[in-house]
Design a protein around this motif. Structure first.
Motif, mmCIF file in Angstrom:
data_model
loop_
_atom_site.group_PDB
_atom_site.id
_atom_site.type_symbol
_atom_site.label_atom_id
_atom_site.label_comp_id
_atom_site.label_asym_id
_atom_site.label_seq_id
_atom_site.Cartn_x
_atom_site.Cartn_y
_atom_site.Cartn_z
ATOM 1 N N TYR B 254 22.086 45.804 12.124
ATOM 2 C CA TYR B 254 21.241 46.948 11.784
ATOM 3 C C TYR B 254 19.785 46.645 12.113
ATOM 4 O O TYR B 254 19.081 47.454 12.714
ATOM 5 N N ILE B 255 19.350 45.441 11.733
ATOM 6 C CA ILE B 255 17.958 45.080 11.988
ATOM 7 C C ILE B 255 17.673 45.045 13.484
ATOM 8 O O ILE B 255 16.652 45.559 13.945
ATOM 9 N N THR B 256 18.590 44.462 14.256
ATOM 10 C CA THR B 256 18.356 44.378 15.695
ATOM 11 C C THR B 256 18.314 45.760 16.318
ATOM 12 O O THR B 256 17.502 46.021 17.199
ATOM 13 N N TYR B 258 17.377 48.598 14.933
ATOM 14 C CA TYR B 258 16.203 49.382 14.561
ATOM 15 C C TYR B 258 14.894 48.656 14.792
ATOM 16 O O TYR B 258 13.831 49.157 14.450
ATOM 17 N N LYS B 259 14.985 47.463 15.390
ATOM 18 C CA LYS B 259 13.787 46.626 15.537
ATOM 19 C C LYS B 259 12.638 47.371 16.183
ATOM 20 O O LYS B 259 11.498 47.304 15.736
ATOM 21 N N HIS B 261 12.052 50.437 16.325
ATOM 22 C CA HIS B 261 11.636 51.669 15.681
ATOM 23 C C HIS B 261 10.819 51.409 14.429
ATOM 24 O O HIS B 261 10.383 52.348 13.789
ATOM 25 N N ASP B 262 10.642 50.154 14.088
ATOM 26 C CA ASP B 262 9.920 49.811 12.865
ATOM 27 C C ASP B 262 8.435 49.690 13.187
ATOM 28 O O ASP B 262 8.040 48.779 13.909
ATOM 29 N N ASN B 285 6.627 64.672 16.409
ATOM 30 C CA ASN B 285 7.943 64.483 15.809
ATOM 31 C C ASN B 285 8.297 65.565 14.809
ATOM 32 O O ASN B 285 9.180 65.387 13.989
ATOM 33 N N ARG B 299 17.089 57.175 18.506
ATOM 34 C CA ARG B 299 17.534 56.980 17.130
ATOM 35 C C ARG B 299 18.746 57.835 16.811
ATOM 36 O O ARG B 299 19.627 57.419 16.063
ATOM 37 N N PHE B 305 25.033 60.168 11.406
ATOM 38 C CA PHE B 305 24.256 60.474 10.209
ATOM 39 C C PHE B 305 22.775 60.561 10.535
ATOM 40 O O PHE B 305 22.059 61.399 9.999
#
Lengths: 396, 477
Positions: B254-256, B258-259, B261-262, B285, B299, B305
């Protein structure tokens, strides 16, 4: 799918009394049964049977607890830092204070962001609740409540209302917001939740129509805003519940709560059943927060540690602590990707932890009294911290 | 006479656990060690000489050395020692902070250390204030005078006792030698500043509302609590668990994903509004832009979801499904969400309309789910409750997940260039911040659109249309 609860039968006829209602899935003599909460209570309060004493029950409890630890240990094949070895290190962060929101006359106890990513609501000890546009530092609405210690506040998902938890009234009320700055919003206040002790946390669910509250009387409850009706109550903590957080996952039927009994519990919102409990902390748990995917959550405690719990593996996977940090952590929040964990402490600082490598990346100084709440904005662009030094700061 | 109500006594009997006290005391004891502790000197105050005075600089250097921390952290720790009352400042005694310079401090005597066992009672404070009043009338500060008046009223029934104690302590104090007396006065004053802080002083003993649980008492567990715990443990043991390697792997994945996008880890394009004071990032946006940004579309591809929670993504998905004539799944999912999170009073009406539109045999927007789920749902609808559509909704969600996610939108996505503002431009941005649209206005707009859309998609009443056409023909003729 991270949530195991969606397939469990949670509504239907009770196996014991036959009444249709929300069901809890328990085991009697290793057989799964579905009982309604009333029948569960009856079973718990049944007088001591022949051969049963307080001591035998306590021993049974200890053996079961050991067995649970064994079961958890069987699947514990790797530690977090081992899995994270190949991940690159987080670079140096340059997080600075971008805004200081001054206007409260006393300790700021709680704050919450609006879904539009720039507005926020904050409540303070002098009974004032202010809705700010954080970007322009404009105070859009202000409400003066007759009570002090408004310990919980939440912004509605639509952006049209705020919920406030009264520390002395034991109520949680919803106030609709208006575009008119001078309108007296206190007259439109609507009481929704009623507890028997102070309300420590409140949050809206996915819509404006329901709120979830946690209270010093040891229970959490789900309320219908329009009618003020209690939809579900959650009992299991043996001391004050200080914090709660809703699951962000697609099967968002669970929430986690943490309290003064050093336990953090995961609950099924539909039936009121306690699904998982973690008892690793050494002191009161001040704040709990879900990981962005909903598969894990972090908790902050007075024992100066923050811990990460994995829900699917059913165990604690990381402890964020340092010898030089000995003051309690009061609040935590994850960044958008879940890589960073922001924790506000009672020594007036905010520590930024690397969730995977379990190391501290940065410290943010600036506040002059303890941090009561840290909250990352909905799109992850900023962090807001509320403190007892009467100000809020926005960091980016 | 005061009658105590059943409400919890807000007189500070049960306090938050001060878990840090043990560690703090250990450190303070080490600091006072004559060989390895902080160096102390004598200091002249007016005409008396006060022993064992330490300077802020020395304290901070010692802390930084002992705990291997940078000076800022040592300074923060020093401030905490002062605000808990282990060290008190000699000058400027109302500001409980540690300064990294030659300001002077002293260690507080262990008698006055903060402890969880007992609290600083109002009676003791009253005795202290009365004693100071006896020594010299008018020496109390305004906030102390206010406290004094309040206590005089509140503890009136005990006032003789208080005055007697104060007089005794005053006499005992007079018999001490002058330097001892001065030191003791300083210590006592410091203790009360920590425990009854004046208005602008931040003291660590100022704890907030008390928690109901008594941290000094042992937990007593009754038999019904044990029974409940046993029931819980049994179901927890039977609950299926996952291997750590699998579940931790998911967290790391998950972290990788969304990396980038943080905003704290990767720069957001065009720029972070909080850093440059321009809200272009937010306007690009919004829900109703012409072209969504590339990061936003990326994303959406992370999961269904994500697509559905972003309202713009949901709109685009709806248009896509309409083209494929399979929009009923999404419509059902939305209706089920509204039922789940809506008001309690609307449950039965919503459940009925959902049944008529999506589930009844021959319904206009019949959803294609398996027989077992359909059977369960229809049966549950006899006594509709909030979660009656849960099984069906999950099934439909799975179906939608499997449908191919359209790729052509990716080509049309916008990739904004990063902003590069000069210092002068940044200042100008700060002056001209955009107030944006208030969420209440947006909400009203969206509600109006929803009503219009519902009216437009309502099933057409053929008879009404035909009679309208007849009437018009008649009018023309």
């Amino acid at each position: 799918m991270c949530d195991q609860t969606f397939m469990a039968a949670t509504f239907g006829p009770c196996d014991s009394c036959g009444k249709t209602g929300p069901l809890m899935n328990i085991y009697i003599k290793n057989e799964p049964v579905n009982y309604c909460s009333f029948c569960v209570e009856v079973m718990a309060y049944r007088g001591l049977q022949k051969g049963e004493t307080l001591e035998t029950l306590r021993q049974e409890s200890d053996t079961l607890k050991k067995k649970l630890e064994e079961e958890r240990g069987k699947l514990n094949d790797v530690e977090l830092h081992q899995v994270a070895e190949k991940i690159e290190v987080v670079g140096a962060l340059s997080i600075k204070t971008r805004r200081v929101l001054k206007g409260h006359g006393n300790k700021v106890l709680c704050m919450d962001w609006c879904k539009d990513k720039r507005r926020l609501v904050s409540s303070s000890q002098d009974g004032k609740v202010i809705v700010w546009d954080g970007f322009t530092l404009n105070k859009e609405n202000g409400v003066s409540l007759p009570c002090t210690w408004v310990m919980a506040c939440a912004y509605a998902p639509s952006g049209c209302a705020v919920a406030l938890g009264d520390g002395l009234d034991n109520k949680c009320s919803v106030i609709p917001l208006s575009l008119d700055k001078n309108e007296n919003l206190a007259t439109k206040k609507k009481s929704v939740a009623m507890h028997t002790n102070y309300v420590s946390g409140c949050t809206f669910t996915s819509s404006d129509m329901q709120i979830l509250t946690s209270s010093g009387d040891g229970s959490c409850a789900l309320w219908d805003v329009e009618s003020g009706q209690l939809l579900q109550s959650f009992h299991g903590h043996t001391a004050d519940v200080l914090s709660l957080d809703l699951s962000p996952s697609e099967t968002g039927n669970t929430f986690v709560s943490g309290g003064c009994d050093k336990k953090s519990c995961v609950w099924d919102m539909r039936s009121g059943q306690n699904i998982q409990t973690f008892e690793n902390h050494e002191s009161d748990i001040n704040c709990v927060k879900y990981y962005p995917s909903g598969d894990a959550f972090a908790s902050a405690s007075d024992d100066a540690t923050c811990r990460l719990y994995d829900l699917r593996a059913d165990r604690e996977v990381a402890i964020y602590q340092k010898d030089s940090i000995i003051f309690g952590a009061s609040s935590v929040d994850f960044s958008l990707s879940g890589r960073l964990l922001f924790a506000g402490y009672n020594d007036y600082s905010i520590n930024v932890w690397d969730v995977l490598k379990v190391t501290r990346v940065s410290i943010l100084f600036g506040h002059e009294n303890r941090i009561s709440r840290v909250c990352v904005s909905p799109d992850g662009t900023a962090l807001c911290s509320a403190s007892w030094d009467h100000t809020l700061r926005i960091w980016a | 006479m005061k009658i105590r109500t059943a409400r919890p006594d807000r007189g500070q009997h049960s306090r938050p656990r001060m878990h840090c006290l043990n560690k703090l005391e250990a450190i303070v004891v080490e600091m006072q060690d004559p060989k390895s502790g902080v160096r102390g000197v004598e200091q002249k105050l007016n005409i008396t000489i006060i022993p064992h005075v330490i300077s802020g600089k020395d304290i901070i250097a010692w802390i930084a050395n002992k705990m291997k921390t940078p000076p800022e952290e040592a300074l923060a720790f020093g401030t905490m020692l002062v605000s808990y009352g282990y060290i008190y400042p000699l000058h400027n005694h109302k500001k409980l902070v540690m300064c990294n310079d030659t300001s002077l401090y002293r260690f507080q005597t262990p008698y006055f250390w903060p402890t969880q066992k007992w609290v600083a009672e109002d009676v003791d404070y009253a005795i202290y204030l009365a004693k100071r009043n006896i020594r010299k009338k008018g020496v109390l500060e305004p906030y102390e005078q206010a406290h004094y008046n309040h206590l005089h009223e509140w503890l009136n029934y005990k006032w003789d006792f208080i005055v007697m104690q104060a007089t005794e302590q005053y006499k005992a104090g007079k018999e001490r030698k002058k330097p001892d007396r001065v030191v003791f006065d300083c210590q006592e004053r410091a203790y009360w500043i920590v425990n009854r802080p004046p208005r602008r002083t931040h003291s660590a003993m100022d704890c907030g509302p008390d928690r109901l649980i008594d941290p000094n008492a042992d937990e007593k567990i009754t038999f019904d609590q044990y029974r409940r715990m046993n029931m819980f443990y049994q179901q927890a043991i039977m609950r299926s668990k996952v291997k750590s390697s699998v579940s931790l792997g998911v967290l790391v994945k998950y972290i990788t994903t969304y990396k980038n996008h943080d905003p704290f880890l990767a720069p957001c394009l065009p720029s972070n509004p909080w850093q440059t004071d321009t809200d272009t990032y937010w306007t690009l946006n919004m829900r109703r832009v012409d072209i969504p940004t590339k990061m936003r579309v990326e994303r959406w591809s992370f999961g269904l979801f994500e697509l559905l929670t972003d309202l713009r993504g949901r709109d685009d998905f709806k248009i896509f499904l309409k083209k494929e004539f399979s929009g009923e799944n999404l419509a059902f999912w939305e209706a089920a969400e509204e039922l789940k999170w809506g008001t309690a009073s609307s449950i039965s009406t919503k459940a009925e309309s959902i049944f008529k539109t999506f589930l009844a045999p021959g319904a206009p927007r019949w959803i294609n789910i398996d027989g077992r789920t359909m059977g369960l749902t229809v049966k549950g609808l006899e006594h509709p409750h909030r979660y009656v559509l849960e099984a069906a909704q999950t099934h439909v969600f799975m179906l939608m997940k499997k449908s191919p996610v359209y790729k052509d939108i990716q080509k049309k996505a916008l990739n904004p260039a990063p902003h590069n503002f000069s210092a002068a431009q940044l200042e100008q941005n700060a002056q001209n911040q955009n107030p944006g649209i208030h969420p209440i206005i947006l909400w009203k707009q969206e509600e109006e659109e929803k009503v219009k859309a519902a009216a437009a998609s309502a099933p057409v009443d053929i008879k009404a249309v035909m009679s309208k056409i007849d009437r018009r023909n008649r009018d023309i003729q």
